[in-house]
Motif scaffolding. Structure first.
Motif, PDB file in Angstrom:
ATOM      1  N   ALA A   1      -2.806  54.664   2.852  1.00 37.18           N
ATOM      2  CA  ALA A   1      -2.067  53.839   1.666  1.00 37.18           C
ATOM      3  C   ALA A   1      -1.579  52.555   2.130  1.00 37.18           C
ATOM      4  CB  ALA A   1      -0.905  54.813   1.609  1.00 37.18           C
ATOM      5  N   PHE A   2      -1.435  52.270   3.586  1.00 33.15           N
ATOM      6  CA  PHE A   2      -1.087  50.879   3.988  1.00 33.15           C
ATOM      7  C   PHE A   2      -2.193  50.171   4.085  1.00 33.15           C
ATOM      8  CE2 PHE A   2       0.499  47.918   7.007  1.00 33.15           C
ATOM      9  CZ  PHE A   2       1.553  47.486   6.261  1.00 33.15           C
ATOM     10  N   LYS A   3      -3.238  50.519   4.802  1.00 35.40           N
ATOM     11  CA  LYS A   3      -4.298  49.719   5.253  1.00 35.40           C
ATOM     12  C   LYS A   3      -5.822  50.424   4.947  1.00 35.40           C
ATOM     13  CE  LYS A   3      -5.780  46.567   8.774  1.00 35.40           C
ATOM     14  NZ  LYS A   3      -5.558  45.609   9.730  1.00 35.40           N
ATOM     15  N   SER A   4      -6.254  50.532   3.702  1.00 39.66           N
ATOM     16  CA  SER A   4      -7.633  51.136   3.643  1.00 39.66           C
ATOM     17  C   SER A   4      -8.643  50.771   4.470  1.00 39.66           C
ATOM     18  CB  SER A   4      -7.964  50.835   2.205  1.00 39.66           C
ATOM     19  OG  SER A   4      -9.295  51.598   1.903  1.00 39.66           O
ATOM     20  N   GLY A   5      -9.589  51.714   4.975  1.00 39.40           N
ATOM     21  CA  GLY A   5     -10.692  51.160   5.889  1.00 39.40           C
ATOM     22  C   GLY A   5     -10.238  51.171   7.358  1.00 39.40           C
ATOM     23  N   TYR A   6      -9.014  51.727   7.700  1.00 34.27           N
ATOM     24  CA  TYR A   6      -8.601  51.427   9.177  1.00 34.27           C
ATOM     25  C   TYR A   6      -9.262  52.667   9.868  1.00 34.27           C
ATOM     26  CZ  TYR A   6      -5.438  51.278  13.065  1.00 34.27           C
ATOM     27  OH  TYR A   6      -4.852  51.329  14.427  1.00 34.27           O
ATOM     28  N   LYS A   7     -10.143  52.145  10.857  1.00 34.31           N
ATOM     29  CA  LYS A   7     -11.040  53.079  11.660  1.00 34.31           C
ATOM     30  C   LYS A   7     -11.475  53.864  11.035  1.00 34.31           C
ATOM     31  CE  LYS A   7      -8.220  52.232  15.841  1.00 34.31           C
ATOM     32  NZ  LYS A   7      -7.225  52.695  17.128  1.00 34.31           N
ATOM     33  N   ASP A   8     -11.626  55.381  11.323  1.00 38.57           N
ATOM     34  CA  ASP A   8     -12.132  56.444  10.699  1.00 38.57           C
ATOM     35  C   ASP A   8     -10.968  57.062   9.885  1.00 38.57           C
ATOM     36  OD1 ASP A   8     -10.878  57.404  12.794  1.00 38.57           O
ATOM     37  OD2 ASP A   8     -12.177  58.898  13.202  1.00 38.57           O
ATOM     38  N   VAL A   9     -10.075  56.545   9.407  1.00 37.96           N
ATOM     39  CA  VAL A   9      -8.948  57.287   8.813  1.00 37.96           C
ATOM     40  C   VAL A   9      -9.704  57.851   7.363  1.00 37.96           C
ATOM     41  CG1 VAL A   9      -6.735  57.095   7.508  1.00 37.96           C
ATOM     42  CG2 VAL A   9      -7.168  56.365   9.840  1.00 37.96           C
TER      43      VAL A   9
ATOM     44  N   ARG B   1     -12.120  65.136   5.712  1.00 38.70           N
ATOM     45  CA  ARG B   1     -12.407  66.270   6.643  1.00 38.70           C
ATOM     46  C   ARG B   1     -11.214  67.089   6.487  1.00 38.70           C
ATOM     47  NH1 ARG B   1     -13.965  65.055  12.548  1.00 38.70           N
ATOM     48  NH2 ARG B   1     -15.372  63.950  11.473  1.00 38.70           N
ATOM     49  N   TYR B   2     -10.288  66.538   6.893  1.00 41.44           N
ATOM     50  CA  TYR B   2      -9.081  67.588   7.105  1.00 41.44           C
ATOM     51  C   TYR B   2      -8.246  68.066   5.990  1.00 41.44           C
ATOM     52  CZ  TYR B   2      -9.793  66.961  12.151  1.00 41.44           C
ATOM     53  OH  TYR B   2     -10.514  66.621  13.329  1.00 41.44           O
ATOM     54  N   SER B   3      -8.448  67.438   4.706  1.00 38.64           N
ATOM     55  CA  SER B   3      -8.037  67.703   3.662  1.00 38.64           C
ATOM     56  C   SER B   3      -8.745  68.930   3.021  1.00 38.64           C
ATOM     57  CB  SER B   3      -8.101  66.670   2.467  1.00 38.64           C
ATOM     58  OG  SER B   3      -7.322  65.652   2.690  1.00 38.64           O
ATOM     59  N   GLU B   4     -10.100  69.018   3.271  1.00 34.56           N
ATOM     60  CA  GLU B   4     -10.707  70.181   3.097  1.00 34.56           C
ATOM     61  C   GLU B   4     -10.369  71.361   3.871  1.00 34.56           C
ATOM     62  OE1 GLU B   4     -15.585  71.398   2.536  1.00 34.56           O
ATOM     63  OE2 GLU B   4     -14.829  69.527   3.716  1.00 34.56           O
ATOM     64  N   LEU B   5     -10.180  70.978   5.267  1.00 36.63           N
ATOM     65  CA  LEU B   5      -9.875  71.797   6.266  1.00 36.63           C
ATOM     66  C   LEU B   5      -8.549  72.484   5.878  1.00 36.63           C
ATOM     67  CD1 LEU B   5     -10.825  70.664   9.554  1.00 36.63           C
ATOM     68  CD2 LEU B   5     -12.004  72.192   8.411  1.00 36.63           C
ATOM     69  N   ASN B   6      -7.496  71.744   5.394  1.00 32.34           N
ATOM     70  CA  ASN B   6      -6.264  72.296   4.864  1.00 32.34           C
ATOM     71  C   ASN B   6      -6.371  73.144   3.801  1.00 32.34           C
ATOM     72  OD1 ASN B   6      -3.544  71.911   5.678  1.00 32.34           O
ATOM     73  ND2 ASN B   6      -3.072  70.804   3.465  1.00 32.34           N
ATOM     74  N   GLN B   7      -7.339  73.161   2.925  1.00 33.92           N
ATOM     75  CA  GLN B   7      -7.527  74.082   1.825  1.00 33.92           C
ATOM     76  C   GLN B   7      -8.003  75.239   2.456  1.00 33.92           C
ATOM     77  OE1 GLN B   7      -9.318  71.756  -1.166  1.00 33.92           O
ATOM     78  NE2 GLN B   7      -7.718  70.142  -1.058  1.00 33.92           N
ATOM     79  N   ASN B   8      -8.779  75.093   3.368  1.00 35.75           N
ATOM     80  CA  ASN B   8      -9.676  76.602   3.510  1.00 35.75           C
ATOM     81  C   ASN B   8      -9.550  76.886   5.182  1.00 35.75           C
ATOM     82  OD1 ASN B   8     -11.799  78.438   4.503  1.00 35.75           O
ATOM     83  ND2 ASN B   8     -13.393  77.251   2.948  1.00 35.75           N
ATOM     84  N   LYS B   9      -8.455  77.725   5.190  1.00 36.46           N
ATOM     85  CA  LYS B   9      -8.153  78.080   6.485  1.00 36.46           C
ATOM     86  C   LYS B   9      -9.338  78.862   7.447  1.00 36.46           C
ATOM     87  CE  LYS B   9      -3.896  77.205   6.110  1.00 36.46           C
ATOM     88  NZ  LYS B   9      -3.430  76.193   6.984  1.00 36.46           N
ATOM     89  N   ASN B  10     -10.222  79.294   6.882  1.00 36.14           N
ATOM     90  CA  ASN B  10     -11.348  79.635   7.638  1.00 36.14           C
ATOM     91  C   ASN B  10     -12.487  78.747   8.068  1.00 36.14           C
ATOM     92  OD1 ASN B  10     -10.794  82.532   7.330  1.00 36.14           O
ATOM     93  ND2 ASN B  10     -11.743  82.651   5.340  1.00 36.14           N
ATOM     94  N   LEU B  11     -12.384  77.605   7.358  1.00 39.27           N
ATOM     95  CA  LEU B  11     -13.125  76.359   7.764  1.00 39.27           C
ATOM     96  C   LEU B  11     -12.431  75.798   8.841  1.00 39.27           C
ATOM     97  CD1 LEU B  11     -15.538  75.009   6.774  1.00 39.27           C
ATOM     98  CD2 LEU B  11     -14.155  73.422   5.300  1.00 39.27           C
ATOM     99  N   GLN B  12     -11.021  75.933   8.791  1.00 40.71           N
ATOM    100  CA  GLN B  12     -10.342  75.367   9.898  1.00 40.71           C
ATOM    101  C   GLN B  12     -10.612  76.318  11.434  1.00 40.71           C
ATOM    102  OE1 GLN B  12      -5.476  74.675  10.534  1.00 40.71           O
ATOM    103  NE2 GLN B  12      -6.454  74.425   8.428  1.00 40.71           N
TER     104      GLN B  12
END
Length: 451
Positions: free
Chosen positions: A301-309, A315-326
């Protein structure tokens, strides 16, 4: 007769004392006149020199007199002008002391931020008088200010030899060696500075960096942790302490370092982004995805495009919704193997699965199983890749050989990433099924690890 001689001796002694006192008072008066003349613009020496210069601007004696007065008063602009004039006319006046003239020119130029002029003058002065402490010291200072740290070290070391008790040399010698990344050499000078001023946080921070670089990490981390609350060096100290804790795989301690850094006021933007990014990655190492996403999204939100954020958030939003994927991507080997076994039972939900063999390699897990269904039975080889990279046909060709060697009827190769176009072409007409991320995710959502 003897009494008269005694009186004469006493009178003579008295006269000698009076003469000495008069001369002393006259010298003190002259010295005081010199000290105050430049400030007040009055005094016999200053007035006389001004009169002579009005008649002859190149009067050497008058210029030297007024130069001395200005130098005592540290009037650097006027000192520069006077000694620049003396230097300019020196070819016609051999009586001018070039070493002294260029030294004072250089010191004045240094103090009025004429760095190139200071270098030129001070190098001339040191060439004429190599044993001058002031010449070597100010030349070293000028080299330091212009970023020529290697040359600064040479001059400052010479100054230190000429005047070992000069504490002011230690600072710039220490910092020059530090800038040159000569950490072992700079430590003794940093320690001397700290002895002189134990509250100097800049020196303390640089010492900790130097100790880290030469393998004294156990001492360095104590210093960084001590500096964490400091308003000036605290944020960077938190970063350094966190990095050291991460290297030791103590991610909880690293997170504590980063959280302290975030609470400090007036942290530079770049440093704050670094702290949040490293804190998020430390949470990922602890498999605490929700906490990691908090800081990753703040950075986004503060700096779009920062590193690989952006990639990490997706990636981790998807993992957060699927525990098995995690579990598939991040869990330990035993949990991963358990998930793969459950995957096979879901994949063949209409049959009975009997696992015959499990092999764990660094890049994948392989499971050989017998499958019996109402309509068919077969021996199958499953291979599960955990990484998210694109898999090339060389791996699938090797997988095909493994199927034949294990006398399996077919094989299923599963990845969280994808298979190249050449992989898909190779598998045409062969007993191999390729399952990529989207299909894998669908099956993982069907798995109930507690059912």
């Amino acid at each position: 007769m003897g009494f008269q001689i005694l009186i004469a001796v006493v009178v003579a002694a008295f006269l000698v004392v009076v003469i000495i006192l008069v001369r002393s008072l006259k010298h003190s008066s002259l010295k005081g006149s010199k000290k105050s003349a430049a400030k007040k613009g009055t005094g016999p020496l200053y007035k006389e020199a001004e009169k002579r210069l009005a008649k002859n601007p190149h009067d050497v004696e008058a210029l030297e007199t007024i130069g001395d007065l200005y130098f005592q008063d540290k009037n650097w602009e006027k000192i520069w002008n006077v000694y620049k004039t003396l230097y300019d006319i020196s070819s016609a006046h051999p009586e001018i002391n070039i070493a002294k003239t260029t030294l004072r020119m250089g010191i004045a130029a240094f103090n009025i931020d004429k760095k190139q002029e200071a270098l030129n003058a001070l190098m001339l002065s040191v060439r004429r008088d190599p044993e001058s402490f002031d010449g070597n010291y100010y030349l070293g200072r000028t080299f330091y200010d212009t970023g020529a740290f290697d040359k600064a070290v040479l001059c400052l070391k010479k100054a230190k030899l000429l005047k070992p008790e000069a504490g002011e040399v230690n600072k710039y010698l220490a910092f020059s060696l530090f800038k040159l990344q000569k950490y072992r050499d700079c430590l003794p000078y940093l320690k001397k500075l700290l002895e002189e001023d134990p509250n100097n946080k800049e020196v303390l921070f640089d010492m900790a960096i130097a100790m880290t670089e030469i393998g004294m990490g156990d001492k360095a981390i104590k210093v960084f942790m001590h500096l964490r609350p400091d308003p000036q060096f605290g944020a960077q100290a938190c970063v350094e302490a966190g990095k050291m804790h991460e290297r030791a795989r103590d991610y909880k301690a690293a997170i504590q370092d980063y959280l302290i850094g975030m609470k400090l006021e007036n942290v530079p933007e770049a440093t704050l982004l670094t702290i949040k990014y490293k804190c998020a990655n430390a949470y990922i190492q602890l498999k605490d995805i929700p906490s990691a996403l908090i800081y990753l999204k703040q950075i986004q939100a503060f700096k779009s495009g920062y590193k690989d954020v952006d990639t990490l958030v997706a990636r981790y939003s998807e993992l957060n919704q699927n525990k098995n994927l995690q579990t598939y991507l991040m869990a330990g080997t035993s949990d991963f193997v358990a998930l793969c076994r459950r995957f096979i039972t879901v994949y063949h939900s209409d049959g009975l699965v009997k696992v015959e063999d499990v092999q764990v390699a660094s890049e994948a897990v392989e499971i050989i199983c017998e499958v019996d269904s109402p309509k068919w039975s077969a021996k199958e080889l499953f291979r599960f890749y955990r990484n998210q990279n694109m898999i090339g046909d060389i791996y699938v060709r090797e997988f095909h050989s493994k199927i034949r060697d294990a006398k399996c009827d077919n094989g299923i190769c599963v990845t969280m990433g994808g298979f190249s176009e050449s992989c898909h072409k190779y598998c045409e007409g062969r007993p191999i099924d390729l399952l990529e991320k989207d299909e894998l995710s669908k099956y993982l959502k069907k798995i109930n690890m507690y059912g």
